[in-house]
Design a protein around this motif. Structure first.
Motif, PDB file in Angstrom:
ATOM      1  N   THR A  31       0.828  -1.205   0.000  1.00 16.34           N
ATOM      2  CA  THR A  31       0.000   0.000   0.000  1.00 16.34           C
ATOM      3  C   THR A  31       0.862   1.255   0.000  1.00 16.34           C
ATOM      4  OG1 THR A  31      -0.143  -0.086   2.405  1.00 16.34           O
ATOM      5  CG2 THR A  31      -1.934  -1.126   1.148  1.00 16.34           C
ATOM      6  N   GLN A  32       2.157   1.095   0.383  1.00 15.78           N
ATOM      7  CA  GLN A  32       3.089   2.219   0.426  1.00 15.78           C
ATOM      8  C   GLN A  32       4.400   1.833  -0.245  1.00 15.78           C
ATOM      9  OE1 GLN A  32       3.574   3.098   4.563  1.00 15.78           O
ATOM     10  NE2 GLN A  32       1.804   4.463   4.608  1.00 15.78           N
ATOM     11  N   HIS A  33       5.051   2.828  -0.847  1.00 21.33           N
ATOM     12  CA  HIS A  33       6.362   2.626  -1.452  1.00 21.33           C
ATOM     13  C   HIS A  33       7.344   2.253  -0.340  1.00 21.33           C
ATOM     14  CE1 HIS A  33      10.107   3.406  -3.589  1.00 21.33           C
ATOM     15  NE2 HIS A  33       9.415   3.533  -4.721  1.00 21.33           N
ATOM     16  N   PRO A  34       8.172   1.200  -0.539  1.00 21.47           N
ATOM     17  CA  PRO A  34       9.069   0.768   0.537  1.00 21.47           C
ATOM     18  C   PRO A  34      10.114   1.812   0.933  1.00 21.47           C
ATOM     19  CG  PRO A  34       9.261  -0.666  -1.397  1.00 21.47           C
ATOM     20  CD  PRO A  34       8.221   0.338  -1.687  1.00 21.47           C
ATOM     21  N   LEU A  35      10.476   2.732   0.045  1.00 26.21           N
ATOM     22  CA  LEU A  35      11.499   3.733   0.372  1.00 26.21           C
ATOM     23  C   LEU A  35      10.915   5.096   0.723  1.00 26.21           C
ATOM     24  CD1 LEU A  35      14.093   2.873  -2.420  1.00 26.21           C
ATOM     25  CD2 LEU A  35      14.092   2.131  -0.036  1.00 26.21           C
ATOM     26  N   THR A  36       9.934   5.558  -0.067  1.00 28.14           N
ATOM     27  CA  THR A  36       9.415   6.916   0.133  1.00 28.14           C
ATOM     28  C   THR A  36       8.195   6.955   1.040  1.00 28.14           C
ATOM     29  OG1 THR A  36       7.963   6.799  -1.803  1.00 28.14           O
ATOM     30  CG2 THR A  36      10.225   7.592  -2.157  1.00 28.14           C
ATOM     31  N   GLY A  37       7.477   5.845   1.176  1.00 30.33           N
ATOM     32  CA  GLY A  37       6.270   5.831   2.000  1.00 30.33           C
ATOM     33  C   GLY A  37       5.037   6.377   1.301  1.00 30.33           C
ATOM     34  N   ARG A  38       5.153   6.777   0.043  1.00 24.04           N
ATOM     35  CA  ARG A  38       3.992   7.287  -0.702  1.00 24.04           C
ATOM     36  C   ARG A  38       3.035   6.136  -1.017  1.00 24.04           C
ATOM     37  NH1 ARG A  38       7.804  10.504  -4.514  1.00 24.04           N
ATOM     38  NH2 ARG A  38       8.017  12.457  -3.395  1.00 24.04           N
ATOM     39  N   PRO A  39       1.753   6.439  -1.196  1.00 22.68           N
ATOM     40  CA  PRO A  39       0.802   5.380  -1.534  1.00 22.68           C
ATOM     41  C   PRO A  39       1.081   4.803  -2.928  1.00 22.68           C
ATOM     42  CG  PRO A  39      -0.302   7.529  -1.369  1.00 22.68           C
ATOM     43  CD  PRO A  39       1.128   7.731  -1.017  1.00 22.68           C
ATOM     44  N   VAL A  40       0.848   3.495  -3.063  1.00 27.53           N
ATOM     45  CA  VAL A  40       1.066   2.819  -4.344  1.00 27.53           C
ATOM     46  C   VAL A  40      -0.137   1.939  -4.660  1.00 27.53           C
ATOM     47  CG1 VAL A  40       3.585   2.779  -4.141  1.00 27.53           C
ATOM     48  CG2 VAL A  40       2.258   0.875  -3.258  1.00 27.53           C
ATOM     49  N   LYS A  41      -0.250   1.587  -5.933  1.00 26.73           N
ATOM     50  CA  LYS A  41      -1.256   0.611  -6.363  1.00 26.73           C
ATOM     51  C   LYS A  41      -0.557  -0.415  -7.240  1.00 26.73           C
ATOM     52  CE  LYS A  41      -2.772   2.978 -10.539  1.00 26.73           C
ATOM     53  NZ  LYS A  41      -3.885   3.480 -11.307  1.00 26.73           N
ATOM     54  N   ARG A  42      -1.066  -1.643  -7.223  1.00 28.64           N
ATOM     55  CA  ARG A  42      -0.499  -2.706  -8.046  1.00 28.64           C
ATOM     56  C   ARG A  42      -0.975  -2.529  -9.479  1.00 28.64           C
ATOM     57  NH1 ARG A  42      -1.060  -8.871  -6.243  1.00 28.64           N
ATOM     58  NH2 ARG A  42       0.440  -8.213  -4.689  1.00 28.64           N
ATOM     59  N   VAL A  43      -0.060  -2.698 -10.433  1.00 28.86           N
ATOM     60  CA  VAL A  43      -0.379  -2.604 -11.858  1.00 28.86           C
ATOM     61  C   VAL A  43      -0.504  -4.028 -12.386  1.00 28.86           C
ATOM     62  CG1 VAL A  43       0.418  -1.797 -14.106  1.00 28.86           C
ATOM     63  CG2 VAL A  43       0.898  -0.446 -12.053  1.00 28.86           C
ATOM     64  N   TYR A  44      -1.640  -4.334 -12.963  1.00 26.58           N
ATOM     65  CA  TYR A  44      -1.869  -5.676 -13.502  1.00 26.58           C
ATOM     66  C   TYR A  44      -1.503  -5.702 -14.977  1.00 26.58           C
ATOM     67  CZ  TYR A  44      -4.213  -6.602  -9.157  1.00 26.58           C
ATOM     68  OH  TYR A  44      -4.480  -6.774  -7.827  1.00 26.58           O
ATOM     69  N   GLN A  45      -0.776  -6.742 -15.350  1.00 30.57           N
ATOM     70  CA  GLN A  45      -0.351  -6.920 -16.734  1.00 30.57           C
ATOM     71  C   GLN A  45      -0.588  -8.360 -17.149  1.00 30.57           C
ATOM     72  OE1 GLN A  45       3.775  -5.676 -16.581  1.00 30.57           O
ATOM     73  NE2 GLN A  45       3.206  -3.689 -17.409  1.00 30.57           N
ATOM     74  N   ALA A  46      -0.629  -8.592 -18.440  1.00 32.21           N
ATOM     75  CA  ALA A  46      -0.776  -9.954 -18.945  1.00 32.21           C
ATOM     76  C   ALA A  46       0.468 -10.755 -18.571  1.00 32.21           C
ATOM     77  CB  ALA A  46      -0.954  -9.944 -20.461  1.00 32.21           C
TER      78      ALA A  46
END
Length: 101
Positions: A31-46
């Motif tokens: 849910t957060q970037h491991p270094l910056t702590g900013r929120p993240v979302k998972r990108v789904y790809q084929a």
């Protein structure tokens, strides 16, 4: 372990840096970037599934009809005598059997 791609979400709602991380499939999505702590979302790809170099494809390409069509000669070793017997190929110069030295 699979490699997942995440997209950083900036404060103004725009997308930030994309990064990859190796995680077990049983692990929860970040849910957060491991270094910056900013929120993240998972990108789904084929998924990247290779079908060209699978075991089944290789076995199919080495069948007698395909070997012969490609112009090669195939020999199979007799386990009892150690003699090789021609199973594919039409070249008249290739002997029908080869004896083990």
């Amino acid at each position: 372990m699979p490699i997942y791609i995440y997209q950083e979400m900036l404060e103004d709602g725009t997308e930030g840096e994309r990064f990859e991380i190796e995680q077990p499939m049983s692990a929860a999505a970040l849910t957060q970037h491991p270094l910056t702590g900013r929120p993240v979302k998972r990108v789904y790809q084929a998924p990247n599934v290779s079908t060209k170099y699978t075991e089944g494809h290789t076995r199919s390409m080495l069948q007698e009809k395909n070997v012969e069509k490609a112009g090669f000669t195939k020999y199979v070793r007799d386990k009892q005598t150690g003699t090789y017997h021609k199973t594919a190929g039409t070249d008249p110069r290739a002997p029908a059997t080869l004896k083990k030295d």
